[in-house]
Design a protein around this motif. Structure first.
Motif, PDB file in Angstrom:
ATOM      1  N   GLY A   9      -7.415   0.799  -2.716  1.00 62.57           N
ATOM      2  CA  GLY A   9      -6.935  -0.472  -3.548  1.00 62.57           C
ATOM      3  C   GLY A   9      -7.228  -0.576  -4.844  1.00 62.57           C
ATOM      4  O   GLY A   9      -8.562  -0.187  -5.292  1.00 62.57           O
ATOM      5  N   ARG A  10      -6.583  -1.431  -5.611  1.00 62.31           N
ATOM      6  CA  ARG A  10      -6.788  -1.764  -6.836  1.00 62.31           C
ATOM      7  C   ARG A  10      -6.183  -2.926  -7.487  1.00 62.31           C
ATOM      8  O   ARG A  10      -5.073  -3.332  -6.741  1.00 62.31           O
ATOM      9  CB  ARG A  10      -6.544  -0.428  -7.663  1.00 62.31           C
ATOM     10  CG  ARG A  10      -4.798   0.054  -7.887  1.00 62.31           C
ATOM     11  CD  ARG A  10      -4.183  -0.639  -9.172  1.00 62.31           C
ATOM     12  NE  ARG A  10      -4.846  -0.565 -10.296  1.00 62.31           N
ATOM     13  CZ  ARG A  10      -4.542  -1.449 -11.346  1.00 62.31           C
ATOM     14  NH1 ARG A  10      -3.808  -2.356 -11.134  1.00 62.31           N
ATOM     15  NH2 ARG A  10      -5.218  -1.032 -12.597  1.00 62.31           N
ATOM     16  N   SER A  11      -6.654  -3.529  -8.306  1.00 63.54           N
ATOM     17  CA  SER A  11      -6.029  -4.769  -8.918  1.00 63.54           C
ATOM     18  C   SER A  11      -6.663  -4.869 -10.365  1.00 63.54           C
ATOM     19  O   SER A  11      -7.633  -4.511 -10.562  1.00 63.54           O
ATOM     20  CB  SER A  11      -6.391  -5.923  -8.084  1.00 63.54           C
ATOM     21  OG  SER A  11      -5.640  -7.097  -8.637  1.00 63.54           O
ATOM     22  N   ASP A  12      -5.646  -5.610 -11.124  1.00 63.44           N
ATOM     23  CA  ASP A  12      -6.237  -6.056 -12.414  1.00 63.44           C
ATOM     24  C   ASP A  12      -6.938  -7.434 -12.302  1.00 63.44           C
ATOM     25  O   ASP A  12      -7.470  -7.761 -13.380  1.00 63.44           O
ATOM     26  CB  ASP A  12      -4.917  -6.160 -13.378  1.00 63.44           C
ATOM     27  CG  ASP A  12      -4.308  -5.035 -13.719  1.00 63.44           C
ATOM     28  OD1 ASP A  12      -5.064  -3.752 -13.714  1.00 63.44           O
ATOM     29  OD2 ASP A  12      -2.942  -5.081 -13.653  1.00 63.44           O
ATOM     30  N   GLY A  13      -6.768  -7.969 -11.252  1.00 65.54           N
ATOM     31  CA  GLY A  13      -7.225  -9.498 -11.298  1.00 65.54           C
ATOM     32  C   GLY A  13      -6.471 -10.674 -11.937  1.00 65.54           C
ATOM     33  O   GLY A  13      -5.818 -10.481 -12.705  1.00 65.54           O
ATOM     34  N   ASP A  14      -7.052 -11.765 -11.409  1.00 62.29           N
ATOM     35  CA  ASP A  14      -6.101 -13.048 -11.747  1.00 62.29           C
ATOM     36  C   ASP A  14      -6.901 -13.432 -13.368  1.00 62.29           C
ATOM     37  O   ASP A  14      -6.266 -14.418 -14.070  1.00 62.29           O
ATOM     38  CB  ASP A  14      -5.788 -14.229 -11.111  1.00 62.29           C
ATOM     39  CG  ASP A  14      -7.397 -14.632 -10.504  1.00 62.29           C
ATOM     40  OD1 ASP A  14      -8.331 -14.006 -10.588  1.00 62.29           O
ATOM     41  OD2 ASP A  14      -7.434 -15.805 -10.055  1.00 62.29           O
ATOM     42  N   THR A  35     -11.598  -9.199 -14.201  1.00 63.44           N
ATOM     43  CA  THR A  35     -11.868  -9.089 -12.488  1.00 63.44           C
ATOM     44  C   THR A  35     -10.995  -8.040 -11.868  1.00 63.44           C
ATOM     45  O   THR A  35     -10.888  -8.152 -10.652  1.00 63.44           O
ATOM     46  CB  THR A  35     -11.391 -10.418 -12.226  1.00 63.44           C
ATOM     47  OG1 THR A  35      -9.665 -10.482 -12.297  1.00 63.44           O
ATOM     48  CG2 THR A  35     -12.067 -11.773 -12.700  1.00 63.44           C
ATOM     49  N   GLY A  36     -10.732  -7.054 -12.323  1.00 65.53           N
ATOM     50  CA  GLY A  36     -10.046  -5.993 -11.697  1.00 65.53           C
ATOM     51  C   GLY A  36     -11.313  -5.037 -10.951  1.00 65.53           C
ATOM     52  O   GLY A  36     -12.125  -5.196 -10.930  1.00 65.53           O
ATOM     53  N   ALA A  51       0.837   3.422   5.326  1.00 66.00           N
ATOM     54  CA  ALA A  51       1.003   1.968   4.956  1.00 66.00           C
ATOM     55  C   ALA A  51       0.983   1.842   3.528  1.00 66.00           C
ATOM     56  O   ALA A  51      -0.120   2.369   2.875  1.00 66.00           O
ATOM     57  CB  ALA A  51       0.199   1.062   5.711  1.00 66.00           C
ATOM     58  N   LEU A  52       1.693   1.114   2.887  1.00 73.24           N
ATOM     59  CA  LEU A  52       1.524   0.740   1.412  1.00 73.24           C
ATOM     60  C   LEU A  52       1.535  -0.707   1.210  1.00 73.24           C
ATOM     61  O   LEU A  52       2.148  -1.421   2.127  1.00 73.24           O
ATOM     62  CB  LEU A  52       2.842   1.331   0.661  1.00 73.24           C
ATOM     63  CG  LEU A  52       3.003   2.868   0.614  1.00 73.24           C
ATOM     64  CD1 LEU A  52       4.264   3.288  -0.055  1.00 73.24           C
ATOM     65  CD2 LEU A  52       1.678   3.340   0.107  1.00 73.24           C
ATOM     66  N   ARG A  53       0.828  -1.232   0.356  1.00 75.05           N
ATOM     67  CA  ARG A  53       0.923  -2.689   0.133  1.00 75.05           C
ATOM     68  C   ARG A  53       0.903  -2.840  -1.588  1.00 75.05           C
ATOM     69  O   ARG A  53       0.449  -2.190  -2.161  1.00 75.05           O
ATOM     70  CB  ARG A  53      -0.411  -3.362   0.815  1.00 75.05           C
ATOM     71  CG  ARG A  53      -1.752  -2.909   0.289  1.00 75.05           C
ATOM     72  CD  ARG A  53      -3.054  -3.306   1.036  1.00 75.05           C
ATOM     73  NE  ARG A  53      -4.137  -2.883   0.561  1.00 75.05           N
ATOM     74  CZ  ARG A  53      -4.736  -1.584   1.247  1.00 75.05           C
ATOM     75  NH1 ARG A  53      -4.019  -0.927   1.898  1.00 75.05           N
ATOM     76  NH2 ARG A  53      -5.910  -1.521   0.534  1.00 75.05           N
ATOM     77  N   THR A  70      -1.772  -5.467  -8.059  1.00 78.59           N
ATOM     78  CA  THR A  70      -2.852  -5.161  -6.999  1.00 78.59           C
ATOM     79  C   THR A  70      -1.863  -4.363  -6.214  1.00 78.59           C
ATOM     80  O   THR A  70      -0.542  -4.332  -5.763  1.00 78.59           O
ATOM     81  CB  THR A  70      -2.582  -6.417  -6.058  1.00 78.59           C
ATOM     82  OG1 THR A  70      -3.416  -7.398  -6.869  1.00 78.59           O
ATOM     83  CG2 THR A  70      -3.298  -6.024  -4.815  1.00 78.59           C
ATOM     84  N   LEU A  71      -2.422  -3.106  -5.931  1.00 78.48           N
ATOM     85  CA  LEU A  71      -1.707  -1.875  -5.056  1.00 78.48           C
ATOM     86  C   LEU A  71      -2.659  -1.421  -4.072  1.00 78.48           C
ATOM     87  O   LEU A  71      -4.066  -1.406  -4.076  1.00 78.48           O
ATOM     88  CB  LEU A  71      -1.213  -0.794  -6.029  1.00 78.48           C
ATOM     89  CG  LEU A  71      -0.162  -1.222  -7.010  1.00 78.48           C
ATOM     90  CD1 LEU A  71      -0.201   0.010  -8.034  1.00 78.48           C
ATOM     91  CD2 LEU A  71       1.022  -1.484  -6.544  1.00 78.48           C
ATOM     92  N   GLY A  72      -2.118  -0.982  -3.002  1.00 77.64           N
ATOM     93  CA  GLY A  72      -3.039  -0.225  -1.870  1.00 77.64           C
ATOM     94  C   GLY A  72      -2.270   0.717  -1.091  1.00 77.64           C
ATOM     95  O   GLY A  72      -1.060   0.623  -0.844  1.00 77.64           O
ATOM     96  N   ALA A  73      -3.040   1.589  -0.548  1.00 78.61           N
ATOM     97  CA  ALA A  73      -2.405   2.246   0.600  1.00 78.61           C
ATOM     98  C   ALA A  73      -3.487   2.771   1.464  1.00 78.61           C
ATOM     99  O   ALA A  73      -4.511   2.747   1.478  1.00 78.61           O
ATOM    100  CB  ALA A  73      -1.793   3.760  -0.060  1.00 78.61           C
TER     101      ALA A  73
END
Length: 269
Positions: free
Chosen positions: A86-91, A95-96, A53-55, A61-64
């Motif tokens: 999972g990873r994200s740069d944050g809003d 906040t990543g 699964a990928l998101r 925001t990315l994830g697998a």
């Protein structure tokens, strides 16, 4: 101990979910103080399945997630493995996060109803920490970070044992255990302070169960003796009378310069 990552549990392998409110430490160990959510997987499903699964989403925001399970019914062997990223740069600024987790397991079922199983898990998480804003800052610059160099990294691994042995026709001995190590490293760069420590935890829970009927009534007598423990190692503290401003002391006796005047953090193991 870490909170469980439910993404590691393949939904097609879940047999039932039990929600048990209230203290349940007799059956589920010393940590079951307020209640238990018991996710029971199907331990006799030998069919082989793999899921990928990928998101994705806003703010980078990315994830697998990859899961596989199966077994050899003739041998009574079951295996499972799952990896989640999972990873994200944050809003907001700083906040990543970047998260990795891996869990795998192996189980052997015996014809008399006994079984023995092992699971191994590992996770690695990195978080940026933006700090709190004042009301005025939040009103005019809600996405800014209060601090420019604060972060935390947390990784842990664990090994768990799940076994059930038949002692007699209506008597069983359960032996459940877990060992884990948590390693945390945090740095408050704007204050020049950091800490790093390890926390080792273990619990062994032997449990005797007698299900012999008493007359016409069913009976289940349970006796458990949990053996829990936690042991920390290496928690640095600022040196007495000194508030370090430009140095991160990651371990006692090991100092990394961060620019400007030199200050030191002391600690003990």
């Amino acid at each position: 101990m870490e909170a469980p990552n439910l993404a590691r549990i393949p939904l097609d392998g879940v047999k039932r979910v039990e929600v048990i409110p209230g203290p349940s430490s007799v059956l589920y160990g010393a940590g079951a103080v307020a209640g238990v959510i018991n996710v029971t997987t199907d331990t006799h499903d030998y069919s082989r399945k793999t899921k990928v699964a990928l998101r994705g989403g806003s703010y980078g925001t990315l994830g697998a997630n990859v899961q596989t399970r199966g077994g050899v019914e003739e041998e009574g062997l079951l295996y499972s493995a799952a990896y989640d990223y999972g990873r994200s740069d944050g809003d907001r600024d700083r906040t990543g996060y970047d998260l990795h987790s891996l869990v795998s397991g192996l189980r052997k079922n015996f014809e008399n109803g006994s079984h023995v199983g092992f699971k191994v898990n590992y996770s690695d998480a990195f978080y940026e920490m933006p700090g709190a804003l004042t009301a005025s800052q939040w009103k005019h610059h809600p996405h800014r970070a209060a601090y420019s160099d604060d972060w935390c990294r947390l990784w842990n691994y664990g090994v768990s044992l799940d076994s059930k042995m038949r002692l007699a026709e209506d008597q069983w001995l359960y032996l459940d255990g877990v060992f884990s190590q948590k390693h945390r490293k945090s740095c408050w760069g704007d204050y020049g302070y950091a800490n790093e420590y390890d926390l080792y935890g273990y619990q062994l829970s032997p449990r005797y169960v007698n299900e012999k009927a008493i007359g016409e009534y069913d009976n289940k007598f349970t006796q458990i003796r949990p053996l829990p423990g936690d042991r920390p190692f290496g928690i640095p503290q600022p040196a007495s009378g000194v508030r370090p401003r430009t140095v991160c002391a990651l371990r006692p006796g090991r100092v990394l310069p961060h620019g400007g005047a030199v200050r030191a953090c002391g600690g003990a193991r």
